[in-house]
Design an enzyme around this catalytic site. Sequence first.
Site, mmCIF file in Angstrom:
data_model
loop_
_atom_site.group_PDB
_atom_site.id
_atom_site.type_symbol
_atom_site.label_atom_id
_atom_site.label_comp_id
_atom_site.label_asym_id
_atom_site.label_seq_id
_atom_site.Cartn_x
_atom_site.Cartn_y
_atom_site.Cartn_z
ATOM 1 N N GLN A 104 6.654 -21.365 -7.454
ATOM 2 C CA GLN A 104 7.901 -20.970 -6.797
ATOM 3 C C GLN A 104 8.027 -21.676 -5.450
ATOM 4 O O GLN A 104 7.114 -21.627 -4.616
ATOM 5 C CB GLN A 104 7.972 -19.457 -6.574
ATOM 6 C CG GLN A 104 9.375 -19.064 -6.090
ATOM 7 C CD GLN A 104 9.545 -17.590 -5.801
ATOM 8 O OE1 GLN A 104 8.761 -17.014 -5.066
ATOM 9 N NE2 GLN A 104 10.578 -16.985 -6.368
ATOM 10 N N TYR A 174 16.136 -14.961 1.402
ATOM 11 C CA TYR A 174 15.473 -16.091 2.059
ATOM 12 C C TYR A 174 16.473 -17.256 2.138
ATOM 13 O O TYR A 174 17.639 -17.110 1.748
ATOM 14 C CB TYR A 174 14.190 -16.464 1.304
ATOM 15 C CG TYR A 174 13.145 -15.362 1.334
ATOM 16 C CD1 TYR A 174 12.546 -14.982 2.533
ATOM 17 C CD2 TYR A 174 12.778 -14.677 0.176
ATOM 18 C CE1 TYR A 174 11.594 -13.959 2.574
ATOM 19 C CE2 TYR A 174 11.831 -13.656 0.213
ATOM 20 C CZ TYR A 174 11.240 -13.300 1.412
ATOM 21 O OH TYR A 174 10.310 -12.290 1.455
ATOM 22 N N ARG A 320 4.321 -6.139 -11.032
ATOM 23 C CA ARG A 320 3.323 -5.141 -10.645
ATOM 24 C C ARG A 320 2.602 -4.595 -11.873
ATOM 25 O O ARG A 320 1.449 -4.174 -11.790
ATOM 26 C CB ARG A 320 4.007 -4.029 -9.846
ATOM 27 C CG ARG A 320 4.419 -4.486 -8.460
ATOM 28 C CD ARG A 320 5.306 -3.480 -7.795
ATOM 29 N NE ARG A 320 6.602 -3.387 -8.425
ATOM 30 C CZ ARG A 320 7.479 -2.427 -8.207
ATOM 31 N NH1 ARG A 320 7.173 -1.452 -7.374
ATOM 32 N NH2 ARG A 320 8.658 -2.423 -8.804
ATOM 33 N N CYS A 343 1.743 0.445 -13.899
ATOM 34 C CA CYS A 343 2.081 0.491 -12.465
ATOM 35 C C CYS A 343 2.909 1.744 -12.225
ATOM 36 O O CYS A 343 3.810 2.057 -13.000
ATOM 37 C CB CYS A 343 2.891 -0.753 -12.118
ATOM 38 S SG CYS A 343 3.857 -0.589 -10.607
ATOM 39 N N CYS A 350 0.326 -2.789 -3.014
ATOM 40 C CA CYS A 350 0.708 -4.206 -3.107
ATOM 41 C C CYS A 350 1.607 -4.613 -1.953
ATOM 42 O O CYS A 350 1.124 -4.968 -0.874
ATOM 43 C CB CYS A 350 1.327 -4.487 -4.471
ATOM 44 S SG CYS A 350 2.670 -3.383 -4.924
ATOM 45 N N ALA A 457 -16.290 25.789 -9.798
ATOM 46 C CA ALA A 457 -17.697 25.401 -9.635
ATOM 47 C C ALA A 457 -18.275 26.053 -8.388
ATOM 48 O O ALA A 457 -17.801 25.796 -7.288
ATOM 49 C CB ALA A 457 -17.796 23.888 -9.516
#
Length: 640
Positions: A104, A174, A320, A343, A350, A457
């Site tokens: 990428q 971006y 994920r 996931c 992450c 317990a």
Amino acid sequence: MVMVLSSLFESVDVGSIRVKNRIVMPPITTNYASMSGEVSDLLIRHYVERARGGVGMIIVEACSVHRYGRAFYCQLGAFNDGFKPGLARLANAIKSYNVAVFLQLFHAGRQTTSAISGAQPIAPSPIPCKTIRETPREMTLEDIEEIENSFTNAAYRAKTCGFDGVEIHGAHGYLISEFLSPYTNRRTDGYGGSLENRARFALEIVERIREKCGFSFTVGFRINGSDFIDGGLTIDESIKIAKMLEDVGVNIIHVSAGMYESREYIVQPMYFPRGLLIPLAERIKKEVSIPVIAVGRINDPKLAEDIVYHKRVDMVAMGRALIADPELPRKAFEGRLNDVRKCIACIDGCVGRLVYGFQVKCSVNPLKGLEGFINIEKTVKPKKALVIGAGPAGLEAARMLALRGHEVLVIDRNSDIGGALRLALKFKFKSELGELIDWYRIQLKNLNVKVLTGIEADEKYILSIKPDVVILASGSKPLTLSIPGSQFMYVVDDVLTGKIEVKDDVIIIGGGLIGCELAIHLASQGLKVTIVEAQDDIARDTPIQNKMALLKLLKEANVKIVLKAKPIEARNNCLIVEVDGNKEILKANSVILSIGRLKEDWLWWSLKNRVCELHIIGDAVNPGKIIDAVTDGFRIGITI
Ligand SMILES: Cc1cc2nc3c(=O)[nH]c(=O)nc-3n(C[C@H](O)[C@H](O)[C@H](O)COP(=O)(O)O)c2cc1C
Ligand code: SF4
């Protein structure tokens, strides 16, 4: 061999390559590269693990095409030839498993800081991102030329390093996405204004890559199906852009969504349904003739199969899902669907770590980030291990101990396993946690771990079992508040276990993650909910993606939030708080405390020096999140 998901395992042609199945690993920045952006051994092992697991195509994480283009400190780079040996090693390692490998190509644009990128961020227009707050420099025509060249040269490097193709990152706010979106592009020259102008930068990059790398090189493009922001890119414009991209020779379109100001759509938290972005990809698929990839909370192979079977898109990206279980494709192929560890979309391990500059890990996969460092070996000295508590820490400890050859007994006081996970299941949006509990149930059964529930317990019981080692995973209990009228206050667990019934006006003291989730849960039942928080903000204990989603949900649910409020006194019909030195009376039929948890470690003190080997793990040591509990259970499981 049973193969139940046949559509998912049909091959598909993408550009000049044939991909063996329809499962794509989408780009996931890991922060595993070196500070200077070189491929590291961990990065290679991370991808090899996924390639070995049977995925059809891997799109290697965002790789900066320019030395000032990074958005993360340890982000991969391809901006000079020095990166080539590492990239070639990576491409070859992945390809040796017959997996198609793409790189990428990325430039951060305005979604970075000068501290990370090394220079003032650049963008089509000088508008700061509201979450970054650093004003970018408006790109000149020379800048545009330079960055287009950077993308082209990086693509050529990828080609010469053995990558089957590149994916141009045109999504998530971006740089390229900033040109495409009217929200971020206010230019008045040939690169702004009309859709054709906004798309020019992206199209020129594709054309240049085509020219330099030839027509046999496969070029993909990741686009936003929607920016999910007012004034941003919408699906109608995305469709038109996708067609333009096809016309200039793009071979595959990958449809994602969101930008930093709508981050919850980039990496979607558990409050969103599975596969929420599929309709966007489906719309684009109807309008182009090249393959289309859908992404976003596709964490179940059955859902993936359904999408491909119905030809809604051509390929499914499971990001994920492959972080949580790298063997998912192989397990799905073999029909071992119950064996897939899904996931849970918690974000914590992450991207929740990535945004703070840490390496990617995973809440449910404790081996994430340790690939190649740890071999799970059989013990040479099998022991009789008793695990007390079947929450996530105890379950993971039991699983690891049994895997390593110990004889394991798990006991829990509740009627079923799961511990705190079981309580969280009461929230509708956390129902997938039930699948994690079931996964542990199946794993423990397959490993012959004996599980006894409904047993309290105590020291006598534990000693009667004569264990060689005791692992105390006894969890935590809610913290209480000592103010007048505390008899009128309850804790979260009381509500979730059904011990009390809440009515009409509810006040939740504590605006952390659990308080916010409880507020949404109760508001969805028609109750009027107010959160009273001592700090000046809520949901501070959860990653930004979760927080942004929660804030929207709280708003939609009309939850009232009172900040900087100190509870003074509870009465049977109200809570008195102090805000900025003034007393306020808030009407309340029920007051619920959600102010944190306290470790339950009393058994430690009574067992200390009474058993050969005693360990205490998880919430019983330090109340935390699922990732903390699972990591601790794993740690003890591999060390005994
Ligand atoms: C830790 C992390 C890092 C990511 N890095 C990238 C990236 O480098 N490039 C990109 O386009 N998307 C990136 N994404 C988004 C994913 O590719 C994907 O679209 C998103 O996680 C939703 O898909 P999933 O539910 O299958 O994970 C990242 C997601 C995560 C969780
Ligand atoms: S940390 Fe959570 S969201 Fe991320 S991959 Fe693991 S389970 Fe999924």
